[in-house]
Design an enzyme around this catalytic site. Structure first.
Site, PDB file in Angstrom:
ATOM      1  CG  HIS A 198      18.416  41.269  57.345  1.00  0.00           C
ATOM      2  ND1 HIS A 198      18.242  41.079  58.787  1.00  0.00           N
ATOM      3  CD2 HIS A 198      17.374  41.126  56.609  1.00  0.00           C
ATOM      4  CE1 HIS A 198      16.427  41.030  58.627  1.00  0.00           C
ATOM      5  NE2 HIS A 198      16.298  40.935  57.499  1.00  0.00           N
ATOM      6  CG  ASN A 199      17.377  40.873  52.325  1.00  0.00           C
ATOM      7  OD1 ASN A 199      18.048  39.819  52.910  1.00  0.00           O
ATOM      8  ND2 ASN A 199      16.020  40.579  52.162  1.00  0.00           N
TER       9      ASN A 199
ATOM     10  CG  HIS B  89      18.982  37.175  58.143  1.00  0.00           C
ATOM     11  ND1 HIS B  89      19.053  35.777  57.934  1.00  0.00           N
ATOM     12  CD2 HIS B  89      17.584  37.499  57.708  1.00  0.00           C
ATOM     13  CE1 HIS B  89      17.982  35.320  57.601  1.00  0.00           C
ATOM     14  NE2 HIS B  89      17.202  36.331  57.217  1.00  0.00           N
TER      15      HIS B  89
ATOM     16  CG  HIS C 296      12.290  41.694  60.491  1.00  0.00           C
ATOM     17  ND1 HIS C 296      11.540  40.612  60.240  1.00  0.00           N
ATOM     18  CD2 HIS C 296      13.126  41.773  59.615  1.00  0.00           C
ATOM     19  CE1 HIS C 296      12.137  40.164  59.206  1.00  0.00           C
ATOM     20  NE2 HIS C 296      13.061  40.853  58.781  1.00  0.00           N
TER      21      HIS C 296
ATOM     22  N   PRO D 221      17.307  38.695  65.269  1.00  0.00           N
ATOM     23  CG  PRO D 221      15.661  39.148  63.690  1.00  0.00           C
ATOM     24  CD  PRO D 221      17.183  39.299  63.950  1.00  0.00           C
ATOM     25  N   GLY D 222      15.205  36.317  66.703  1.00  0.00           N
ATOM     26  CA  GLY D 222      14.993  34.696  66.889  1.00  0.00           C
ATOM     27  C   GLY D 222      13.775  34.355  66.075  1.00  0.00           C
TER      28      GLY D 222
ATOM     29  CD  GLU E 242      10.009  39.663  69.480  1.00  0.00           C
ATOM     30  OE1 GLU E 242       9.233  38.874  68.981  1.00  0.00           O
ATOM     31  OE2 GLU E 242      10.910  39.277  69.897  1.00  0.00           O
TER      32      GLU E 242
ATOM     33  CG  ASN F 121       9.158  37.937  56.880  1.00  0.00           C
ATOM     34  OD1 ASN F 121       8.405  38.475  56.310  1.00  0.00           O
ATOM     35  ND2 ASN F 121      10.489  37.887  56.120  1.00  0.00           N
TER      36      ASN F 121
HETATM   37  N1  LIG Z   1      11.953  38.125  67.535  1.00  0.00           N
HETATM   38  C1  LIG Z   1      11.211  37.692  66.504  1.00  0.00           C
HETATM   39  N2  LIG Z   1      11.989  37.247  65.367  1.00  0.00           N
HETATM   40  C2  LIG Z   1      11.375  36.799  64.214  1.00  0.00           C
HETATM   41  C3  LIG Z   1       9.982  36.795  64.096  1.00  0.00           C
HETATM   42  N3  LIG Z   1       9.659  36.221  63.141  1.00  0.00           N
HETATM   43  C4  LIG Z   1      10.724  36.024  62.488  1.00  0.00           C
HETATM   44  N4  LIG Z   1      12.018  36.384  63.234  1.00  0.00           N
HETATM   45  C5  LIG Z   1      13.329  35.959  62.945  1.00  0.00           C
HETATM   46  O1  LIG Z   1      13.801  37.272  61.899  1.00  0.00           O
HETATM   47  C6  LIG Z   1      14.590  36.507  60.883  1.00  0.00           C
HETATM   48  C7  LIG Z   1      14.373  37.542  59.596  1.00  0.00           C
HETATM   49  O2  LIG Z   1      14.537  36.668  58.408  1.00  0.00           O
HETATM   50  P1  LIG Z   1      14.000  37.174  57.220  1.00  0.00           P
HETATM   51  O3  LIG Z   1      14.732  36.346  56.186  1.00  0.00           O
HETATM   52  O4  LIG Z   1      12.452  36.695  57.141  1.00  0.00           O
HETATM   53  O5  LIG Z   1      13.770  38.725  56.843  1.00  0.00           O
HETATM   54  C8  LIG Z   1      14.003  35.193  60.648  1.00  0.00           C
HETATM   55  O6  LIG Z   1      14.865  34.301  60.512  1.00  0.00           O
HETATM   56  C9  LIG Z   1      13.812  34.729  62.167  1.00  0.00           C
HETATM   57  O7  LIG Z   1      14.823  34.213  62.965  1.00  0.00           O
HETATM   58  C10 LIG Z   1       9.105  37.570  65.274  1.00  0.00           C
HETATM   59  O8  LIG Z   1       8.018  37.583  65.414  1.00  0.00           O
HETATM   60  N5  LIG Z   1      10.038  37.825  66.356  1.00  0.00           N
HETATM   61 MN   LIG Z   2      11.607  41.339  54.554  1.00  0.00          MN
HETATM   62 MN   LIG Z   3      14.272  40.563  56.855  1.00  0.00          MN
END
Ligand SMILES: Nc1nc2c(ncn2[C@@H]2O[C@H](COP(=O)(O)O)[C@@H](O)[C@H]2O)c(=O)[nH]1
Ligand SMILES: [Mn+2]
Ligand SMILES: [Mn+2]
Length: 478
Positions: free
Chosen positions: A326-327, A401, A234, A375-376, A206, A202
């Site tokens: 966020h953690n 988050h 991230h 982030p999305g 970007e 994850n």
């Molecule tokens: N813009 C992007 N957002 C992303 C990508 N991969 C995941 N995500 C988002 O980040 C959160 C982070 O959550 P976590 O619990 O894994 O820390 C996740 O929920 C997605 O919405 C990406 O490549 N680009």
């Molecule tokens: Mn992480």
């Molecule tokens: Mn995270």
């Protein structure tokens, strides 16, 4: 929607006391009807289980990115009384201080024309990615102690960035209370080679464009304009944080009986905040959190250098907007029944969203509220928002988050072909670079809830307000 849950507002739901035995307070979560089908019974049960923990104050909360996690749900927020309450690694997560930072560059999308592929390749070379990625930095054990105490400042003092970056990080990039003695030799061993590495899955770096300015005044304060190219980082505390969580969970589990703590799920292992085990976990967690801030600082610096060299722009023309955790668990003052009271707020897959005038946010942002970065996915919108007074009143100053996962990694691997996904995204102008196409499948946009709907919920519920919508242009993944 699941049985036994009550709708108490357009976007707000209550899990009453009694949903599981021994709940001390009700659960509350924020979700739209459109997202209701993503709600897992297991995650609601976890939310209710958290409500059984000693010293929990007011409610066990969850944001619209709620999904099943280790002990606590991801998207969960809970505050505990400093005397009666507990601290729990399950309420923080294994990737301690996983977080996000957003950087604005002076470039526009047009400036990237013909150079986007090269940009993504250069970023991929400059920032080590993947599960066991190793840093080019040579860090001694003594240096690591300084990293765990000083966080992002350690990196800035070694030339990775500037002092101005520090004030634009939550906690100024280093929480107080680090206890390096609470970090095992094994955790240190895992941490030494990984500073400045992104990790896998994850985690991402970007390149994005600010596609839509929703709140022009706040956008101006945050220093971001329509069409501006930004980048988002991230990642978290890598193997060090994971090991700190693993080590302390073991100790806390074996101490439960001594404190007469009875849990509905051992993954909620915890100890009184002011106990030897609770203090040790907190001190170790702070070390890992500070390591994560140093990590994101080094990564940002390396990425800025790539932009500066490739586009001939000034390093200092790229500006960190903000860095959020966020953690994490933090001691914060909040209003409890009309009195300002210190509580231990756990945010596990939840972002601090302090409103205007709240303490602990940069002076330059004080009138607007802190920046909140959501982030999305690699194929959908990400968002910059600001914190609100409503969040201070309802959620201990917290919001979601991310979009939140809906499809497990194993299901995603069966349902998505990584190569097809990469080609499809390229057709939409989003260049993705990873070590393997199969790793991409686990991170396809459809494994996450729709980010626009999740963010609409927190915006309309007043937990944070949208400032800018960003779209992906290129992504590097672990
Ligand atoms: N813009 C992007 N957002 C992303 C990508 N991969 C995941 N995500 C988002 O980040 C959160 C982070 O959550 P976590 O619990 O894994 O820390 C996740 O929920 C997605 O919405 C990406 O490549 N680009
Ligand atoms: Mn992480
Ligand atoms: Mn995270």
């Amino acid at each position: 929607m699941l049985e036994g849950i009550n709708m108490i507002g357009d976007l707000e739901w209550e899990v009453p006391i009694g949903y599981v035995p021994d709940m001390r307070v009700p659960g509350r979560f924020f979700l739209s009807r459109a997202l209701a089908e993503t709600l897992e019974e297991g995650a609601v049960r976890q939310l209710a289980n958290v409500a059984t923990l000693p010293g929990i104050v007011k409610h066990s909360l969850a944001m619209p990115d709620i999904h099943w996690g280790y002990g606590f749900p991801i998207g969960g927020v809970a505050a505990f009384d400093m005397t009666e309450g507990v601290i729990s690694p399950g309420g923080v997560g294994f990737d301690i201080n996983c977080g996000v930072r957003l950087i604005a560059t002076p470039l526009t999308e047009a400036d990237l024309a013909g150079k986007k592929r090269e940009l993504i390749e250069r970023l991929f070379s400059a920032v080590p990615t993947g599960v066991g990625a190793k840093s080019a930095l040579r860090v001694s054990n003594k240096d690591l102690t300084a990293v765990m105490v000083d966080g992002a400042r350690w990196a800035v003092e070694r030339g990775f960035g500037t002092g101005a970056d520090l004030v634009r990080c939550e906690a100024e990039g280093a929480m107080p209370g680090a206890d390096p003695d609470a970090v095992s030799a094994k955790a240190r061993q895992r941490g030494v080679p990984q500073i400045g590495t992104l990790g896998a899955g994850n985690h991402f770096l970007e390149v994005q464009v600010a596609r839509e300015i929703v709140d022009p005044e706040a956008a101006k304060v945050f220093g971001i304009a329509e069409g501006q190219v930004c980048f988002m980082v991230h990642c978290g505390s890598r193997g060090l944080g994971h090991q700190v969580a693993t080590d302390h969970l073991r100790t806390l589990e074996s101490a439960l009986a001594g404190y007469r703590i009875h849990l509905p799920d051992r993954q909620l292992a915890c100890a009184p905040i002011d106990s030897p085990e609770g203090r040790a976990y907190y001190g170790g967690m702070v070390c890992a959190a500070n390591y994560a801030w140093a990590n994101r600082q080094v990564i940002m610096h390396e990425a800025k250098k790539v932009f500066a060299e490739l586009f001939g722009i000034d390093y200092d023309a790229m500006r960190l907007i903000y860095d959020v955790a966020h953690n994490v668990a933090k001691f914060e003052r909040h209003d409890v029944d009309g009195a300002s009271t210190e509580v231990c707020v756990h945010r596990k897959g939840a972002t601090r969203a302090f409103g205007p005038g709240a303490p602990g946010i940069p002076r330059e942002y004080a009138g607007v509220g802190q920046p909140v970065i959501i982030p999305g996915s690699m194929g959908t919108s990400s968002f910059l928002l600001h914190g609100t007074t409503t969040a201070m009143q309802k959620t201990w100053g917290s919001t979601c988050h991310g979009a939140g996962r809906v499809l497990s990694r194993s299901k995603a691997k069966k349902e998505v072909r990584g190569k097809e996904l990469r080609e499809h995204l390229a057709g939409e102008g989003i260049l993705v670079r990873a070590h393997s196409d199969s790793a991409l499948a686990e991170e396809a946009p459809e494994v996450y809830k729709p980010s626009r709907e999740v963010v609409r919920v927190v915006h309309e519920a007043g937990l944070s307000n949208i400032v800018v919508r960003l779209e992906p242009l290129g992504v590097i993944k672990g």
